[in-house]
Design a protein around this motif. Structure first.
Motif, PDB file in Angstrom:
ATOM      1  N   GLY A 239       3.154  -2.558  -4.563  1.00 46.18           N
ATOM      2  CA  GLY A 239       2.927  -3.615  -3.583  1.00 46.18           C
ATOM      3  C   GLY A 239       2.987  -3.083  -2.165  1.00 46.18           C
ATOM      4  N   PHE A 242      -0.220  -1.109  -1.417  1.00 47.28           N
ATOM      5  CA  PHE A 242      -1.375  -1.969  -1.161  1.00 47.28           C
ATOM      6  C   PHE A 242      -1.242  -2.699   0.168  1.00 47.28           C
ATOM      7  CE2 PHE A 242      -2.009  -1.226  -5.651  1.00 47.28           C
ATOM      8  CZ  PHE A 242      -3.399  -1.242  -5.789  1.00 47.28           C
ATOM      9  N   LEU A 243      -0.014  -3.100   0.523  1.00 50.04           N
ATOM     10  CA  LEU A 243       0.204  -3.740   1.821  1.00 50.04           C
ATOM     11  C   LEU A 243      -0.104  -2.757   2.947  1.00 50.04           C
ATOM     12  CD1 LEU A 243       1.177  -6.060   3.596  1.00 50.04           C
ATOM     13  CD2 LEU A 243       3.520  -5.282   3.242  1.00 50.04           C
ATOM     14  N   SER A 490       1.319 -10.404   3.259  1.00 54.22           N
ATOM     15  CA  SER A 490       1.109 -10.228   1.816  1.00 54.22           C
ATOM     16  C   SER A 490       0.212 -11.313   1.229  1.00 54.22           C
ATOM     17  CB  SER A 490       2.460 -10.213   1.084  1.00 54.22           C
ATOM     18  OG  SER A 490       3.224  -9.086   1.467  1.00 54.22           O
ATOM     19  N   GLY A 494      -3.862  -8.437   0.450  1.00 53.26           N
ATOM     20  CA  GLY A 494      -4.373  -7.939  -0.824  1.00 53.26           C
ATOM     21  C   GLY A 494      -5.827  -8.315  -1.029  1.00 53.26           C
ATOM     22  N   ASN A 549       0.353  -8.510  -2.763  1.00 57.55           N
ATOM     23  CA  ASN A 549      -0.652  -7.556  -2.290  1.00 57.55           C
ATOM     24  C   ASN A 549      -1.430  -6.964  -3.455  1.00 57.55           C
ATOM     25  OD1 ASN A 549       0.085  -7.179   0.757  1.00 57.55           O
ATOM     26  ND2 ASN A 549       2.033  -7.136  -0.330  1.00 57.55           N
ATOM     27  N   PHE A 550      -0.709  -6.549  -4.468  1.00 58.84           N
ATOM     28  CA  PHE A 550      -1.364  -5.972  -5.654  1.00 58.84           C
ATOM     29  C   PHE A 550      -2.176  -7.038  -6.401  1.00 58.84           C
ATOM     30  CE2 PHE A 550      -1.200  -5.202 -10.260  1.00 58.84           C
ATOM     31  CZ  PHE A 550      -1.920  -4.017 -10.320  1.00 58.84           C
ATOM     32  N   CYS A 553      -5.381  -7.968  -4.463  1.00 57.20           N
ATOM     33  CA  CYS A 553      -6.352  -6.874  -4.507  1.00 57.20           C
ATOM     34  C   CYS A 553      -7.010  -6.783  -5.885  1.00 57.20           C
ATOM     35  CB  CYS A 553      -5.663  -5.560  -4.153  1.00 57.20           C
ATOM     36  SG  CYS A 553      -6.777  -4.141  -4.097  1.00 57.20           S
TER      37      CYS A 553
END
Length: 575
Positions: A239, A242-243, A490, A494, A549-550, A553
């Motif tokens: 996370g 990705f952030l 967040s 993502g 975030n993950f 995405c």
């Protein structure tokens, strides 16, 4: 505050604003205003990137985070160095090759105008909110502690930033952020060594660390797979990665910092510099908070560090209950001090059984102290549900105002204002740029000259500055501020990152599939946030917010693949 503190504070702020205005006034065109003439060298890029992320929230909230919860928050940044490498290899060369002003111009070249506009609008929403918070954060705390008017503080910080940001654009932001980072780090190092000097004579730094460890403040790594935990090693490198990718790779407030680099190499070196020093910097700021915790093991601390909340309780019908809790707290503090002194003594004896027994005694006292603090929080809620019971953001400023000598207090308050100004300036600069380049300019049917769009960028920057001040004046403190900003990011980051990853790596997906996927994903992520995080409250959520975030995405990529596959299959059948 004494006269010397006012001189240091006002002098520092006026120098930064005046220097930024003097050095950068008179931009001749949009390129000069938005990209700073592409003159920035790597150290300017690196410091500007760090200063943009290191807002006042960082220096107010992070020590308080460590005071209450220990060093585990540093895991949030574990994905950042890897993100810097990926951005240097993938993002920067593409942005420079296409000679874009904003990250979202690339999306129109790859997909279409509506996808570019959607990504730009998502940025404006989340960064516009964040700009208000970066002004509001230091204002509400300084207002509560110093007794200054909150709205006046919001306006002062906002106007100081607007003066040089509207005047000089990106170059003004870059130039002033170097001075601001110098002020910030000087102040934090001064605070750190001052805390150490205030500890008892027989408590060295090594012993202070052991005392912190005995109180579970040095639990840096958490390898558990519990997705409810906000900060674990795994959430940090997934996370958090990705952030960081979304923030540094697609957020215009950061992209604009390294697009101003003289070359691809200068931009890459600036981000590598940030990747190497950001985690140690955050570790150090958390360590300051841990040392403040050790300081309060030997000195009196309030049951709640928010003075406004305490004052409200003392003036309510629950005043007697509060005073009884205070008496119990004072008794516990005496026990705690004796327990810490005993632990320090048995460390010299080096007897394992004695050390473990002393640790258990300390933990028992801390459990009782936490119970008293929870009881006070419950009283505060009874008085007024809108009062903030989470006092993490007030810990460090309370230490500064009650223990810092004359002169240095002015410097540390200048740190807070400088950090607020540096991050807010970057945000306003980016908001004005995105509004002009990605929306306003695209909506114009006839092309205008460069001076027209230069003036438009200045006006939009001014407009966003006013909006940020207004939002700051109507905001309410919902959570620990550094967490609040990251939660807002967040929710949106993502999704935007997924759009960019599709653009870079999944060539068969086209604009319509991405556009629809992004809208659906954003709606789903907001629902996940509400039902799995927000409604359960701080500490009880069913999902750590970094996972958004993950999820965002991965979801936008998956849905876009499904839509594109369906679309291609349908077209093939029709043919």
């Amino acid at each position: 505050m004494e006269l010397i503190d006012w001189i240091v504070l006002i002098g520092t702020l006026l120098f930064i604003v005046g220097y930024g205005y003097w050095r950068t006034k008179g931009s001749k065109n949009v390129s000069d205003y938005v990209l700073g003439g592409k003159e920035a060298q790597w150290w300017t890029v690196g410091l500007s990137v760090m200063a943009t992320q290191a807002s006042a929230i960082t220096f107010l909230s992070t020590p308080g985070q460590a005071f209450h919860d220990g060093m585990g928050f540093v895991q949030f940044y574990f994905g950042l160095p890897l993100a810097m490498v990926i951005i240097c290899i993938v993002f920067i060369p593409i942005y420079h090759r296409l000679k874009v002003y904003t990250a979202y111009q690339f999306l129109e070249k790859r997909f279409d105008r509506k996808t570019r506009s959607l990504a730009a609008i998502l940025f404006l929403i989340q960064r516009g909110l964040a700009a208000g918070i970066t002004i509001y954060a230091p204002s509400i705390i300084l207002s509560a502690v110093l007794g200054w008017d909150l709205k006046t503080l919001n306006i002062i910080i906002g106007i100081l930033v607007i003066i040089y940001t509207v005047s000089g654009g990106t170059k003004a932001v870059n130039v002033t952020q170097k001075q601001q980072m110098f002020v910030i780090m000087t102040g934090m190092f001064a605070a750190f060594f001052l805390v150490l000097s205030y500890l008892p004579d027989d408590i060295s730094f090594g012993k202070a660390m052991k005392i912190a460890g005995a109180n579970d403040k040095l639990n840096i790594l958490d390898f558990s797979l519990d997705t409810k935990s906000r900060y674990t090693f795994w959430s940090g490198i997934t996370g958090g990665l990705f952030l960081a990718l979304a923030y540094f790779g697609t957020d215009q407030s950061q992209v604009q910092r390294y697009l101003s680099g003289k070359s691809v190499r200068e931009s890459q070196l600036g981000l590598v510099f940030n990747g190497l020093f950001k985690v140690p910097m955050q570790f150090f700021i958390l360590l300051v908070g841990v040392m403040v915790f050790v300081f309060y093991q030997y000195n009196h601390s309030p049951l709640n560090f928010n003075p406004s909340a305490v004052e409200a309780v003392e003036q309510s019908e629950y005043a007697e209950e509060y005073h009884q809790l205070e008496i119990q707290h004072l008794a516990l503090e005496k026990q705690k001090k004796m327990a810490q002194e005993h632990f320090s003594a048995v460390l010299d004896v080096k007897d394992y059984n004695l050390i473990m027994a002393a640790k258990r005694n300390i933990k028992d006292i801390n459990i009782k102290e936490r119970e008293r603090r929870k009881e006070v929080s419950a009283l505060i809620e009874k008085v007024d549900e809108d009062l903030e019971t989470n006092d993490k953001d007030y810990v460090f400023i309370h230490f500064i105002l009650n223990n810092i000598p004359t002169g240095l207090m002015g410097l540390l308050l200048a740190v807070i204002f400088s950090a607020a100004m540096s991050s807010t300036a970057s945000e306003l600069n980016a908001l004005g740029t995105i509004t002009t380049i990605d929306l306003f300019r695209r909506a114009k049917k006839e092309e205008r000259n460069d001076k027209y769009y230069l003036n438009a960028t200045r006006w939009f920057t001014l407009g966003w500055g006013i909006i940020a001040i207004l939002f700051a004046n109507f905001a309410s403190l919902l959570d620990n501020l550094i967490q609040l900003v990251n939660i807002i990011g967040s929710i949106f980051y993502g999704n935007v990152l997924g759009i960019f990853l599709i653009a870079f790596f999944i060539k068969f997906i086209r604009g319509n599939a991405v556009f629809l996927s992004a809208i659906i994903t954003q709606f789903i992520v907001i629902l996940i946030y509400y039902f799995a995080i927000y409604r359960y409250g701080d500490g009880n959520e069913k999902l750590g917010y970094l996972w958004l975030n993950f999820i965002g995405c991965a979801m936008v990529i998956l849905i876009a693949i499904i839509f594109e596959t369906i679309n291609r299959t349908t077209n093939a059948i029709k043919r």
